[in-house]
Design an enzyme around this catalytic site. Structure first.
Site: not given
Ligand SMILES: [Zn+2]
Ligand SMILES: [Zn+2]
Length: 599
Positions: A293, A322, A340, A342, A344, A428, A474
């Site tokens: 992010c 992580r 990911q 991912d 945004h 979410k 996200h």
């Molecule tokens: Zn994010």
């Protein structure tokens, strides 16, 4: 707590399993009188466990003996009696049980319950007793041990487990068991388990040569082998195409970022435990990214944005790291390094409804293309009794929640609204897919964020010429490539549909004299766009077919004298169906059509 979890905790099965855990503990205490130390024994999904500190390692023989004793205790029909006691009485009662004493401490402070789970209110302390056995427990239980069906009970395994999941605390022995209402239910469960084992992605990953982990590289860091990588690149190509069509812009960002970035984002404050230790370069600390992010936000902030630029949708295969305790790592499903898919989304308030609707529809459509048809969806919102702990303003939360609900209703997707499950920075939607065994896997998240735009002072210039804060969402769709791949392997039992199969067709020459023809045919098919191999081994034809069958290759193309003569291949499917002789063109057209249809 989700409704499903609550329903389970109120069910008879839950009481049966919790009671079976106590009966197990009684049997183990009798086996090691004065020596067995008790930790905790909760019911879990499909069964129960109990953790013990014992003078020696348990064997399979011990398990059989314990199970036999459990059946006796059950048939003796002991009542489960509850007593509420003071902390001092509890300490007397469990004077020689150090783990229980620690739990009593937690109960007395109002910090943890008798299973070591965090709690908010100070509970009363109670014990349950059956026959000679007393446990620190708030229940619930069945009335008597003989309400447990001895024919529907089984001890499954023993495994190591750290006390309170902490690798600095003692390693205990955890006995897993299962209990059901009827022997039939037990049998069905054992069948399901066997089927799940046959689908285990770790076993299939080895068998199909898809991925591995190396002690030298480190735990939780997956190595994708050529065949696994082929599947991944097909997934990525498909994903990239869909995202282009869906109005996303792809971005690429680095794997590390300065401490300053993670301070602003709040990760060092709230998420430091999940991050790797920093690297130091030119007296500056850099962290491996646990999330993408902040990088996407920097791209947003690289120029002044106007209301006309929005919405912006940045998407990336972002590899993150992580920290996960080594004890919880599990094949590809739980790793330390993963990619990911991912994205945004940044938009204006008036665009939010449409944006959320589009991203939800997009996500479900992509998941359907990967072969999933059933979804379990959760909408996580604030805890109405603790509104102070959330970032953002009231109006934002209301609008965001309304947008999420409207989108779910517009696509006709049933969902469960869970109060108190929202993270502090926004509501979410979580999407779980049901696999071929009807198991549910968490994959996608669509998550509002009212914190990061504020923390990074993001803005766009509105029609009014003033700066405004954009809405930020996200979105991870497949979630993690590693985990999603693990789920796919289990869903398909390694027999990937034609569009994903790493080898779509294998040429099987009957004798060496057919090898040249087979190689030529393979070249033709590769040119047509298929992933093809030739089995060049000295094996006999049947062994070659068996090998292809084991590798779950969709098409086996047998070539002998007749096929060479006629310029054809004899097509056999992994379902063992024979399609007979086809010309190379006809076969290629057929296979490409199947791939196109993602079947
Ligand atoms: Zn994010
Ligand atoms: Zn209990």
């Amino acid at each position: 707590m989700s409704g499903k979890k609550q329903a389970y905790q109120e069910s008879k099965l839950y009481r049966i399993r919790h009671s079976a855990a106590h009966v197990l503990a009684q049997a183990v205490m009798e086996m090691f009188p004065g020596e067995a130390k008790l930790a905790i024994g909760p019911p879990i999904e499909d069964g129960f466990y109990y953790d013990f500190d014992l003078p020696r390692a348990l064997t399979q023989g011990d398990l059989a003996q314990i199970e036999a004793r459990m059946r006796q205790i059950i048939q003796e029909g002991h009542a489960f009696d509850k007593r509420v006691i003071s902390a001092d009485e509890a300490r007397d009662l469990f004077a020689d049980q150090p783990y229980k004493l620690e739990l009593i401490e937690g109960l007395e402070q109002g910090e943890v319950d008798e299973m070591g789970e965090p709690i908010k209110q100070k509970p009363e302390i109670s014990v349950y007793q059956q026959a000679t056995f007393v446990d620190l427990c708030r229940g619930p239980h069945v009335k008597q041990t003989d309400e447990i069906n001895p024919a529907a009970l089984k001890l499954m395994s023993v495994a190591g487990a750290y006390w309170r999941g902490d690798e600095h605390r003692p390693m205990l022995q955890r006995i897993y068991g299962t209990a059901w209402e009827s022997a039939d239910d037990l049998e069905q469960y054992l069948d399901r388990l066997e089927e799940a084992q046959a689908r285990d992605h770790r076993t299939l990953g080895r068998q199909l040569d898809l991925f591995s982990f190396s002690e030298s590289v480190g735990p939780g860091l997956a190595l994708w082998h050529p065949k696994g990588a082929r599947i991944r690149s097909v997934m990525e190509d498909y994903w990239a195409k869909r995202h282009r069509q869906g109005g996303y812009e792809r971005v690429y960002t680095p794997h590390i970022g300065k401490s300053e970035l993670w301070e602003t984002s709040g990760h060092l404050k709230w998420y430091a435990d999940g991050m790797y230790a920093p690297l130091e370069i030119e007296e500056q600390k850099y962290y491996l990214k646990p999330m993408n992010c902040p990088f996407h936000i920097q791209i947003y902030k690289s120029s002044q944005r106007s209301y006309r630029d929005l919405p912006l949708r940045f998407a990336e295969f972002g590899t993150v790291y992580r920290y996960e305790r080594s004890g919880v790592l599990h094949g590809l499903l739980r790793v330390r390094g993963f990619t990911q898919d991912d994205a945004h989304l940044f938009c204006r308030p008036d665009q939010m409804d449409e944006e959320i609707h589009a991203v939800l529809e997009f996500s479900l459509s992509v998941l359907r293309d990967f072969g999933f048809e059933q979804f379990d969806v959760e909408l996580s919102v604030r805890d109405p009794n603790d509104l102070a702990k959330y970032a953002g303003v009231e109006q934002d939360w209301q609008m965001a929640e309304a947008a999420l609900v409207a989108a779910l209703e517009a696509v006709g997707q049933p969902y469960e609204r869970v109060e108190g499950e929202a993270v502090f920075y926004g509501p979410k939607i979580d999407i779980k897919v049901r696999d071929a065994l009807n198991r549910s896997w968490q994959v996608s998240t669509i998550q509002f964020d009212f914190w990061l735009p504020e923390a990074f002072a993001m803005e766009y210039i509105g029609e009014d010429g003033e700066g405004h804060q954009p809405y930020m969402v996200h979105r991870a769709l497949l979630g993690s490539m590693e985990r999603f791949f693990g789920v796919l392997i289990e869903h398909y039992k390694g027999a990937f549909p034609v569009w994903l199969a790493p080898v779509q067709a294998v040429l099987i020459p009957i004798a060496d004299r057919h090898l040249d023809y087979a190689r030529g045919a393979a070249d033709e098919l590769k040119k047509a766009g298929l992933r093809v191999e030739v089995n060049e081994s000295n094996d006999r034809m049947n062994a070659k077919i068996r090998h292809a069958q084991n590798q779950k290759v969709p098409y086996m193309l047998v070539v002998g004298d007749r096929e060479v003569e006629a310029g054809t291949v004899s097509v056999r499917l992994r379902s063992e169906e024979e399609l007979g002789a086809l010309s190379l063109e006809d076969f290629a057209a057929r296979a490409l059509e199947a791939a196109e249809a993602r079947s």
